[in-house]
Design a protein around this motif. Structure first.
Motif, PDB file in Angstrom:
ATOM      1  N   GLY A   1      15.459  -9.068 -15.659  1.00 51.88           N
ATOM      2  CA  GLY A   1      14.829  -8.208 -14.661  1.00 51.88           C
ATOM      3  C   GLY A   1      15.135  -8.673 -13.255  1.00 51.88           C
ATOM      4  N   LYS A   2      14.672  -7.909 -12.277  1.00 50.81           N
ATOM      5  CA  LYS A   2      14.921  -8.221 -10.880  1.00 50.81           C
ATOM      6  C   LYS A   2      13.806  -9.095 -10.311  1.00 50.81           C
ATOM      7  CE  LYS A   2      17.365  -3.857 -10.032  1.00 50.81           C
ATOM      8  NZ  LYS A   2      17.365  -2.585  -9.250  1.00 50.81           N
ATOM      9  N   ILE A   3      14.200 -10.084  -9.500  1.00 55.26           N
ATOM     10  CA  ILE A   3      13.211 -10.952  -8.874  1.00 55.26           C
ATOM     11  C   ILE A   3      13.483 -11.066  -7.375  1.00 55.26           C
ATOM     12  CG2 ILE A   3      13.080 -12.267 -11.021  1.00 55.26           C
ATOM     13  CD1 ILE A   3      14.392 -14.616  -9.560  1.00 55.26           C
ATOM     14  N   MET A   4      12.425 -11.371  -6.628  1.00 56.15           N
ATOM     15  CA  MET A   4      12.543 -11.658  -5.200  1.00 56.15           C
ATOM     16  C   MET A   4      11.997 -13.056  -4.966  1.00 56.15           C
ATOM     17  SD  MET A   4      13.531 -10.376  -2.235  1.00 56.15           S
ATOM     18  CE  MET A   4      13.334  -8.573  -2.152  1.00 56.15           C
ATOM     19  N   VAL A   5      12.654 -13.813  -4.083  1.00 49.86           N
ATOM     20  CA  VAL A   5      12.247 -15.183  -3.774  1.00 49.86           C
ATOM     21  C   VAL A   5      11.679 -15.233  -2.356  1.00 49.86           C
ATOM     22  CG1 VAL A   5      13.013 -17.578  -3.565  1.00 49.86           C
ATOM     23  CG2 VAL A   5      14.033 -16.094  -5.316  1.00 49.86           C
ATOM     24  N   PHE A   6      10.591 -15.995  -2.172  1.00 52.15           N
ATOM     25  CA  PHE A   6       9.919 -16.099  -0.877  1.00 52.15           C
ATOM     26  C   PHE A   6       9.797 -17.567  -0.480  1.00 52.15           C
ATOM     27  CE2 PHE A   6       8.437 -12.416  -3.187  1.00 52.15           C
ATOM     28  CZ  PHE A   6       8.520 -11.390  -2.253  1.00 52.15           C
ATOM     29  N   VAL A   7       9.977 -17.847   0.822  1.00 48.22           N
ATOM     30  CA  VAL A   7       9.859 -19.211   1.334  1.00 48.22           C
ATOM     31  C   VAL A   7       9.643 -19.154   2.839  1.00 48.22           C
ATOM     32  CG1 VAL A   7      12.320 -19.597   1.786  1.00 48.22           C
ATOM     33  CG2 VAL A   7      10.844 -21.543   1.167  1.00 48.22           C
ATOM     34  N   GLY A   8       9.126 -20.240   3.402  1.00 45.68           N
ATOM     35  CA  GLY A   8       8.905 -20.292   4.844  1.00 45.68           C
ATOM     36  C   GLY A   8      10.188 -20.276   5.633  1.00 45.68           C
ATOM     37  N   LYS A   9      11.060 -21.245   5.334  1.00 53.72           N
ATOM     38  CA  LYS A   9      12.338 -21.375   6.045  1.00 53.72           C
ATOM     39  C   LYS A   9      13.393 -21.864   5.073  1.00 53.72           C
ATOM     40  CE  LYS A   9      10.173 -22.764  10.467  1.00 53.72           C
ATOM     41  NZ  LYS A   9      10.731 -21.772  11.393  1.00 53.72           N
ATOM     42  N   LEU A  10      14.561 -21.271   5.132  1.00 54.35           N
ATOM     43  CA  LEU A  10      15.659 -21.733   4.281  1.00 54.35           C
ATOM     44  C   LEU A  10      16.425 -22.889   4.913  1.00 54.35           C
ATOM     45  CD1 LEU A  10      17.258 -18.628   2.526  1.00 54.35           C
ATOM     46  CD2 LEU A  10      16.354 -20.702   1.456  1.00 54.35           C
ATOM     47  N   ASP A  11      16.081 -23.242   6.170  1.00 48.83           N
ATOM     48  CA  ASP A  11      16.738 -24.373   6.816  1.00 48.83           C
ATOM     49  C   ASP A  11      16.335 -25.686   6.162  1.00 48.83           C
ATOM     50  OD1 ASP A  11      17.907 -22.677   8.695  1.00 48.83           O
ATOM     51  OD2 ASP A  11      16.191 -22.806  10.033  1.00 48.83           O
TER      52      ASP A  11
ATOM     53  N   VAL B   1      16.217 -13.264  -0.710  1.00 47.27           N
ATOM     54  CA  VAL B   1      15.219 -14.267  -0.318  1.00 47.27           C
ATOM     55  C   VAL B   1      14.564 -13.788   0.972  1.00 47.27           C
ATOM     56  CG1 VAL B   1      14.795 -16.659   0.329  1.00 47.27           C
ATOM     57  CG2 VAL B   1      16.596 -16.120  -1.343  1.00 47.27           C
ATOM     58  N   ARG B   2      13.233 -13.765   1.005  1.00 48.79           N
ATOM     59  CA  ARG B   2      12.491 -13.358   2.192  1.00 48.79           C
ATOM     60  C   ARG B   2      11.825 -14.597   2.816  1.00 48.79           C
ATOM     61  NH1 ARG B   2      15.081  -9.347   1.584  1.00 48.79           N
ATOM     62  NH2 ARG B   2      14.326  -7.224   1.163  1.00 48.79           N
ATOM     63  N   THR B   3      12.027 -14.804   4.107  1.00 47.07           N
ATOM     64  CA  THR B   3      11.411 -15.927   4.815  1.00 47.07           C
ATOM     65  C   THR B   3      10.261 -15.432   5.684  1.00 47.07           C
ATOM     66  OG1 THR B   3      12.999 -15.762   6.634  1.00 47.07           O
ATOM     67  CG2 THR B   3      13.565 -17.252   4.826  1.00 47.07           C
ATOM     68  N   ASP B   4       9.333 -16.339   5.992  1.00 47.39           N
ATOM     69  CA  ASP B   4       8.131 -15.942   6.730  1.00 47.39           C
ATOM     70  C   ASP B   4       7.789 -16.868   7.898  1.00 47.39           C
ATOM     71  OD1 ASP B   4       6.585 -18.229   5.559  1.00 47.39           O
ATOM     72  OD2 ASP B   4       6.823 -17.084   3.717  1.00 47.39           O
ATOM     73  N   ASP B   5       8.642 -17.870   8.170  1.00 42.62           N
ATOM     74  CA  ASP B   5       8.384 -18.815   9.268  1.00 42.62           C
ATOM     75  C   ASP B   5       7.021 -19.487   9.148  1.00 42.62           C
ATOM     76  OD1 ASP B   5      10.840 -18.578  10.596  1.00 42.62           O
ATOM     77  OD2 ASP B   5      10.192 -16.745  11.586  1.00 42.62           O
ATOM     78  N   VAL B   6       6.626 -19.770   7.911  1.00 40.85           N
ATOM     79  CA  VAL B   6       5.374 -20.482   7.608  1.00 40.85           C
ATOM     80  C   VAL B   6       4.162 -19.746   8.190  1.00 40.85           C
ATOM     81  CG1 VAL B   6       4.386 -22.788   7.366  1.00 40.85           C
ATOM     82  CG2 VAL B   6       6.793 -22.570   7.913  1.00 40.85           C
ATOM     83  N   ASP B   7       4.168 -18.446   8.028  1.00 43.11           N
ATOM     84  CA  ASP B   7       3.077 -17.579   8.485  1.00 43.11           C
ATOM     85  C   ASP B   7       2.455 -16.939   7.247  1.00 43.11           C
ATOM     86  OD1 ASP B   7       1.568 -15.336   9.297  1.00 43.11           O
ATOM     87  OD2 ASP B   7       2.740 -15.110  11.131  1.00 43.11           O
TER      88      ASP B   7
ATOM     89  N   ALA C   1       3.785 -13.923   5.010  1.00 42.63           N
ATOM     90  CA  ALA C   1       4.166 -14.225   3.626  1.00 42.63           C
ATOM     91  C   ALA C   1       3.611 -13.168   2.675  1.00 42.63           C
ATOM     92  CB  ALA C   1       3.671 -15.612   3.234  1.00 42.63           C
ATOM     93  N   GLN C   2       2.337 -12.802   2.867  1.00 41.47           N
ATOM     94  CA  GLN C   2       1.746 -11.779   2.015  1.00 41.47           C
ATOM     95  C   GLN C   2       2.364 -10.415   2.295  1.00 41.47           C
ATOM     96  OE1 GLN C   2      -2.487 -11.929   1.483  1.00 41.47           O
ATOM     97  NE2 GLN C   2      -2.651  -9.752   0.957  1.00 41.47           N
ATOM     98  N   LYS C   3       2.643 -10.124   3.558  1.00 39.72           N
ATOM     99  CA  LYS C   3       3.257  -8.845   3.921  1.00 39.72           C
ATOM    100  C   LYS C   3       4.637  -8.715   3.279  1.00 39.72           C
ATOM    101  CE  LYS C   3       3.274  -5.058   6.602  1.00 39.72           C
ATOM    102  NZ  LYS C   3       4.635  -4.549   6.478  1.00 39.72           N
ATOM    103  N   ASN C   4       5.392  -9.812   3.251  1.00 41.72           N
ATOM    104  CA  ASN C   4       6.710  -9.789   2.605  1.00 41.72           C
ATOM    105  C   ASN C   4       6.595  -9.410   1.136  1.00 41.72           C
ATOM    106  OD1 ASN C   4       8.099 -10.518   4.916  1.00 41.72           O
ATOM    107  ND2 ASN C   4       8.347 -12.655   4.352  1.00 41.72           N
TER     108      ASN C   4
END
Length: 322
Positions: free
Chosen positions: A156-166, A191-197, A201-204
């Motif tokens: 199946g399809k998945i999405m990955v979330f994290v604060g920063k990929l750096d 991959v969706r990043t959220d800048d540690v917000d 993060a929830q909105k993503n």
């Protein structure tokens, strides 16, 4: 060379390595009170557990003052300001989780020129740090990949979330997941990043559920991503339908695992990050160079699922004195 510190009966304990566990200073050097800093990368609850480890080490090491620092803004610039302030205060040793290791190398090397420098949680291998204490994040990513395949036996399809990929840990966890999923029917959309917000993060996660109605699993790489994803899935009324795999032991995450909404979480041992960093820096500065020998001290990770989450929660409460 890696030195792996194995878990004892999965009870959040480490065996000693080198000549001692960092708790026994040499008599002459112990006369000086050491000022040791533990610098984190954000204000997540994950670091509350690490702070408990620092507190325990401060008691054990003796004649040590621990400075626990959290950046007000989770950015490399703010973290560098903290490091500069610590140097100005005459700190003897610094353990830091670099937010952007590549761009912080110069700042880290400045610390290394004036004090003992080690990294924890996320490494900066290009810097002049003496040692890294923390997770083998590629191996942790592989563990997460196994959980994803368990949750999605038909793919199946998945999405990955994290604060920063750096951050090194984010890149390595993602690499481990990709490694484990290679050849499977699981497809990483992006991959969706959220800048540690936390709000972002929830909105993503919410946006992903709307944009990709056929999404099968949401994967969070940092500690606060688990609760953010959990809230988004619940609010959308898709608990149990969209699988969740995440990292770390946030209370909301563990409750989600217990309720069967989160398939599993890969937990680290932040208590040991704090404890080992302080004990071993103290021992090293007091003459025991074996305390940080080998360049890496690996703290094992555990996979927590519904069948073992209650035991883990009980051990965690005991560890934190709750």
């Amino acid at each position: 060379m890696k030195l792996i510190l194995p878990a004892i009966a999965a009870a959040l304990l480490l065996t000693s390595c080198g000549k001692n566990d960092g708790a026994s200073p040499t008599s002459d050097a112990s006369k000086k009170k050491l000022k040791l800093a533990f610098v984190v990368n954000n204000a997540a609850n994950f670091w509350t557990i690490a702070r408990k480890g620092c507190d325990e080490a401060e008691k054990q090491a003796g004649n040590v003052e621990v400075l626990f620092r959290i950046p007000s803004n989770p950015s490399a610039a703010d973290q560098q300001r903290i490091l500069d302030d610590l140097l100005a205060s005459g700190v003897d040793g610094v353990a830091v989780s670099p937010i952007d290791p590549d761009n912080e190398t110069e700042a880290l090397d400045k610390v290394a020129s004036q004090a003992l420098l080690i990294t924890h949680d996320s490494d900066a291998p290009k810097s002049k740090r003496v040692c890294y204490i923390g997770t083998d994040n590629v191996a942790a990513g592989v563990q997460a990949g196994k959980l994803i395949k368990e949750a999605l036996p038909d793919g199946g399809k998945i999405m990955v979330f994290v604060g920063k990929l750096d951050a090194q840990n984010a890149r390595e966890r993602l690499a481990g997941i990709k490694q484990e999923l290679q050849g499977s029917k699981v497809e990483i959309i992006d991959v969706r990043t959220d800048d540690v917000d936390n709000v972002r993060a929830q909105k993503n996660a919410e946006d992903t559920l709307v944009k990709y109605p056929d999404i099968a699993c949401l994967v969070g790489l940092w500690s606060y991503n688990g609760p953010a994803i959990l809230n988004a899935v619940r609010d959308a009324g898709r608990g149990g339908k969209v699988k969740i795999v995440c990292f770390d032991e946030e209370a909301e995450t563990l409750n989600g695992v217990a309720q069967g909404i989160i398939h599993g979480t890969v937990v680290q041992q932040p208590f040991e990050f704090g404890k080992q960093a302080i004990l071993r820096m103290a021992a090293y500065l007091r003459g025991d160079k074996s305390a940080l020998a080998g360049g890496k001290l690996i703290v094992p990770t555990l996979s927590i699922k519904r069948d073992n989450v209650a035991d883990f929660q009980a051990r965690l409460k005991q560890l934190l004195g709750k």
